[in-house]
Write a protein that holds these residues in place. Structure first.
Motif, PDB file in Angstrom:
ATOM      1  N   UNK A 167       0.855  -1.181   0.000  1.00  0.00           N
ATOM      2  CA  UNK A 167       0.000   0.000   0.000  1.00  0.00           C
ATOM      3  C   UNK A 167       0.894   1.235   0.000  1.00  0.00           C
ATOM      4  N   UNK A 168       0.405   2.305  -0.604  1.00  0.00           N
ATOM      5  CA  UNK A 168       1.167   3.548  -0.706  1.00  0.00           C
ATOM      6  C   UNK A 168       0.341   4.695  -0.124  1.00  0.00           C
ATOM      7  N   UNK A 169       1.009   5.559   0.640  1.00  0.00           N
ATOM      8  CA  UNK A 169       0.369   6.759   1.184  1.00  0.00           C
ATOM      9  C   UNK A 169       0.840   7.949   0.361  1.00  0.00           C
ATOM     10  N   UNK A 170      -0.079   8.608  -0.311  1.00  0.00           N
ATOM     11  CA  UNK A 170       0.263   9.777  -1.132  1.00  0.00           C
ATOM     12  C   UNK A 170       0.594  10.979  -0.260  1.00  0.00           C
ATOM     13  N   UNK A 171       0.055  11.034   0.955  1.00  0.00           N
ATOM     14  CA  UNK A 171       0.293  12.180   1.841  1.00  0.00           C
ATOM     15  C   UNK A 171       1.729  12.231   2.354  1.00  0.00           C
ATOM     16  N   UNK A 172       2.216  11.109   2.873  1.00  0.00           N
ATOM     17  CA  UNK A 172       3.577  11.111   3.438  1.00  0.00           C
ATOM     18  C   UNK A 172       4.587  10.358   2.572  1.00  0.00           C
ATOM     19  N   UNK A 173       4.127   9.885   1.390  1.00  0.00           N
ATOM     20  CA  UNK A 173       5.002   9.213   0.415  1.00  0.00           C
ATOM     21  C   UNK A 173       5.700   7.970   0.967  1.00  0.00           C
ATOM     22  N   UNK A 174       5.013   7.211   1.822  1.00  0.00           N
ATOM     23  CA  UNK A 174       5.587   5.984   2.370  1.00  0.00           C
ATOM     24  C   UNK A 174       4.865   4.772   1.798  1.00  0.00           C
ATOM     25  N   UNK A 175       5.596   3.664   1.735  1.00  0.00           N
ATOM     26  CA  UNK A 175       5.044   2.398   1.280  1.00  0.00           C
ATOM     27  C   UNK A 175       4.978   1.428   2.455  1.00  0.00           C
ATOM     28  N   UNK A 176       3.949   0.591   2.454  1.00  0.00           N
ATOM     29  CA  UNK A 176       3.750  -0.373   3.524  1.00  0.00           C
ATOM     30  C   UNK A 176       3.409  -1.726   2.938  1.00  0.00           C
ATOM     31  N   UNK A 177       3.797  -2.777   3.661  1.00  0.00           N
ATOM     32  CA  UNK A 177       3.446  -4.135   3.274  1.00  0.00           C
ATOM     33  C   UNK A 177       2.102  -4.466   3.911  1.00  0.00           C
ATOM     34  N   UNK A 178       1.257  -5.161   3.165  1.00  0.00           N
ATOM     35  CA  UNK A 178      -0.038  -5.594   3.676  1.00  0.00           C
ATOM     36  C   UNK A 178       0.006  -7.087   3.970  1.00  0.00           C
ATOM     37  N   UNK A 179      -0.629  -7.483   5.062  1.00  0.00           N
ATOM     38  CA  UNK A 179      -0.718  -8.893   5.414  1.00  0.00           C
ATOM     39  C   UNK A 179      -2.182  -9.307   5.345  1.00  0.00           C
ATOM     40  N   UNK A 203     -11.285 -11.250   2.895  1.00  0.00           N
ATOM     41  CA  UNK A 203      -9.950 -11.144   3.501  1.00  0.00           C
ATOM     42  C   UNK A 203      -9.781  -9.796   4.194  1.00  0.00           C
ATOM     43  N   UNK A 204      -9.200  -9.820   5.389  1.00  0.00           N
ATOM     44  CA  UNK A 204      -8.860  -8.599   6.123  1.00  0.00           C
ATOM     45  C   UNK A 204      -7.397  -8.292   5.834  1.00  0.00           C
ATOM     46  N   UNK A 205      -7.104  -7.082   5.403  1.00  0.00           N
ATOM     47  CA  UNK A 205      -5.719  -6.689   5.163  1.00  0.00           C
ATOM     48  C   UNK A 205      -5.259  -5.796   6.313  1.00  0.00           C
ATOM     49  N   UNK A 206      -4.090  -6.109   6.853  1.00  0.00           N
ATOM     50  CA  UNK A 206      -3.515  -5.383   7.976  1.00  0.00           C
ATOM     51  C   UNK A 206      -2.212  -4.744   7.512  1.00  0.00           C
ATOM     52  N   UNK A 207      -2.020  -3.474   7.859  1.00  0.00           N
ATOM     53  CA  UNK A 207      -0.825  -2.725   7.468  1.00  0.00           C
ATOM     54  C   UNK A 207       0.322  -3.142   8.387  1.00  0.00           C
ATOM     55  N   UNK A 208       1.436  -3.542   7.782  1.00  0.00           N
ATOM     56  CA  UNK A 208       2.651  -3.880   8.526  1.00  0.00           C
ATOM     57  C   UNK A 208       3.578  -2.677   8.497  1.00  0.00           C
ATOM     58  N   UNK A 209       4.092  -2.268   9.647  1.00  0.00           N
ATOM     59  CA  UNK A 209       5.002  -1.114   9.714  1.00  0.00           C
ATOM     60  C   UNK A 209       6.345  -1.431   9.107  1.00  0.00           C
TER      61      UNK A 209
END
Length: 72
Positions: free
Chosen positions: A19-31, A66-72
């Motif tokens: 997943x990508x955050x356009x606000x803070x320009x960070x990428x995260x892995x989804x589980x 499916x539930x997707x959870x953001x991994x830091x």
């Protein structure tokens, strides 16, 4: 289900297992997690299709459930 950025609380744009955050320009892995027992799901990929399997007794899980959870 909308995913929220754990850094800035903005909305995440989910693409596959990331997943990508356009606000803070960070990428995260989804589980992917089971909606019944909330345990991680096994991802099965074959012939372009993606399926999810719960190894804790719930069998195949529909992609819509499916539930997707953001991994830091």
């Amino acid at each position: 289900m909308e995913l929220i950025c754990p850094v800035c609380q903005g909305f995440l744009d989910a693409r596959g297992d990331h997943a990508h955050c356009a606000s803070c320009e960070k990428d995260f892995k989804l589980e992917a997690r089971c909606p019944d027992c909330h345990q991680p799901l096994q991802v099965l990929k074959a012939c372009g299709a993606v399926d999810y399997f719960c190894q804790h007794g719930h069998g195949l899980i529909s992609k819509k459930r499916v539930e997707f959870v953001v991994q830091d």
